[in-house]
Design an enzyme around this catalytic site. Sequence first.
Site, mmCIF file in Angstrom:
data_model
loop_
_atom_site.group_PDB
_atom_site.id
_atom_site.type_symbol
_atom_site.label_atom_id
_atom_site.label_comp_id
_atom_site.label_asym_id
_atom_site.label_seq_id
_atom_site.Cartn_x
_atom_site.Cartn_y
_atom_site.Cartn_z
ATOM 1 N N ASP A 13 -31.146 -24.734 0.929
ATOM 2 C CA ASP A 13 -31.166 -24.016 -0.325
ATOM 3 C C ASP A 13 -32.066 -23.057 -0.151
ATOM 4 O O ASP A 13 -32.778 -22.402 -1.302
ATOM 5 C CB ASP A 13 -31.673 -24.791 -1.395
ATOM 6 C CG ASP A 13 -31.018 -26.271 -1.313
ATOM 7 O OD1 ASP A 13 -30.292 -26.322 -2.015
ATOM 8 O OD2 ASP A 13 -32.226 -27.407 -1.362
ATOM 9 N N HIS A 41 -23.531 -23.908 -2.038
ATOM 10 C CA HIS A 41 -23.579 -22.169 -2.179
ATOM 11 C C HIS A 41 -23.152 -21.844 -4.027
ATOM 12 O O HIS A 41 -21.867 -22.000 -3.816
ATOM 13 C CB HIS A 41 -22.812 -21.142 -1.748
ATOM 14 C CG HIS A 41 -23.615 -21.543 0.055
ATOM 15 N ND1 HIS A 41 -24.741 -21.831 0.186
ATOM 16 C CD2 HIS A 41 -22.705 -21.371 1.482
ATOM 17 C CE1 HIS A 41 -25.086 -22.012 2.115
ATOM 18 N NE2 HIS A 41 -23.643 -21.710 2.370
#
Length: 430
Positions: A13, A41
């Site tokens: 992340d 993503h």
Amino acid sequence: MANVVVVGAQWGDEGKGKIVDWLSERADVIARFQGGHNAGHTLVIDGEVYKLHALPSGVVRGGKLSVIGNGVVLDPWHLVKEIATIRDQGVEITPETLMIAENTPLILPFHGELDRARENQNSVAKIGTTGRGIGPAYEDKVGRRVIRVADLADAATLELRVDRALVHHNALRSGLGLDPIDRDALLVSLREIAPQILPFAAPVWKVLNEKRKAGKRILFEGAQGALLDIDFGTYPFVTSSNVIAGQAATGVGIGPGAIDYVLGIVKAYTTRVGEGPFPTELDDADGERLGTRGHEFGTTTGRKRRCGWFDAALLRQTCATSGINGIALTKLDVLDGFETLKICVGYDLDGTRLDYLPTAADQQARCTPIYEEMPGWSESTEGARSWADLPANAIKYVRRVEELIDCPVAMVSTSPEREDTILVTDPFAD
């Protein structure tokens, strides 16, 4: 021509999607080399938001070849849905723009069932998986019973592969109290999905080696983060594949000599999803503030991320294990307005100072962070595109990070928009 590997240098992340998209304009090929659809993503391009899980980030860029390598485990049903979603957003995806390695292992429905059953029954020490079957699929790959993309092309081979897998899985399911797998229904599902997957199948190792010899630039895209690596992460609270940069070579079938530059993606603070040690985690107002300002919720699961101060000691480790040449520091703008910032420079373990996180889980749990404090800044860094746009204290923070991790900052990201990026070193520069 330089070839670049992009890896997350924390627990995932970190903002890899934006950086990969930003770099993809300089690349001819974007190849994903590990992981499954458990990592997401989010890309923001001209105001349009794209959420990718299985597809490489390069698919949203016209004129590029995107590749799913053999180091990935692929859920074919999820992939078909994701392709349809991205196509609905106006992106063209064809066998000329997307290739899947013929030896890519498949995630089947029973992998997810097994993943969830184990997690639900393991009340003592949950790993915190997404329950999407990633781990069980990798287990089958190593156990030599996984079904691969190429197996979908031949009915007889497919039946043999299914039968081999079911001998193992039905015995396992019996011990977990799960019903046996319906062999015929599984075969029907695989035969139905095959025509939607096989047109994308290709000998990726051959294609990439030819591209490299032709002088094409290749961008290798990793998922998750190095601290989730099966060998070098905070085991057992890790993913089921190697995440570090060395996996880029084996995950697509190209020699390690093809890698010219490794870019580590790093948040200006630290986050983690799920279980496991997190030395700098904040359970106070500062932690809440980081989570709120950084919109720290998982792309895939929506789970709230745990937040904490920047951990330079851990970054030194990942820079070493991945051979990182430079970092892209993301979400610097989230730190705007903090009066004081803290950076972890080491740990105290039972009175002994360490400059790394030990391997043993019990020792990790007893490590307390040793902090260095720095003054924050009140000015906004959001949208900054040059050093001149940054407050003096923000620049000092970035420079101190470089010193502590012994690795230069190659890029700084100051918002989700791809153009809000300060380029210090072009990873693709020859």
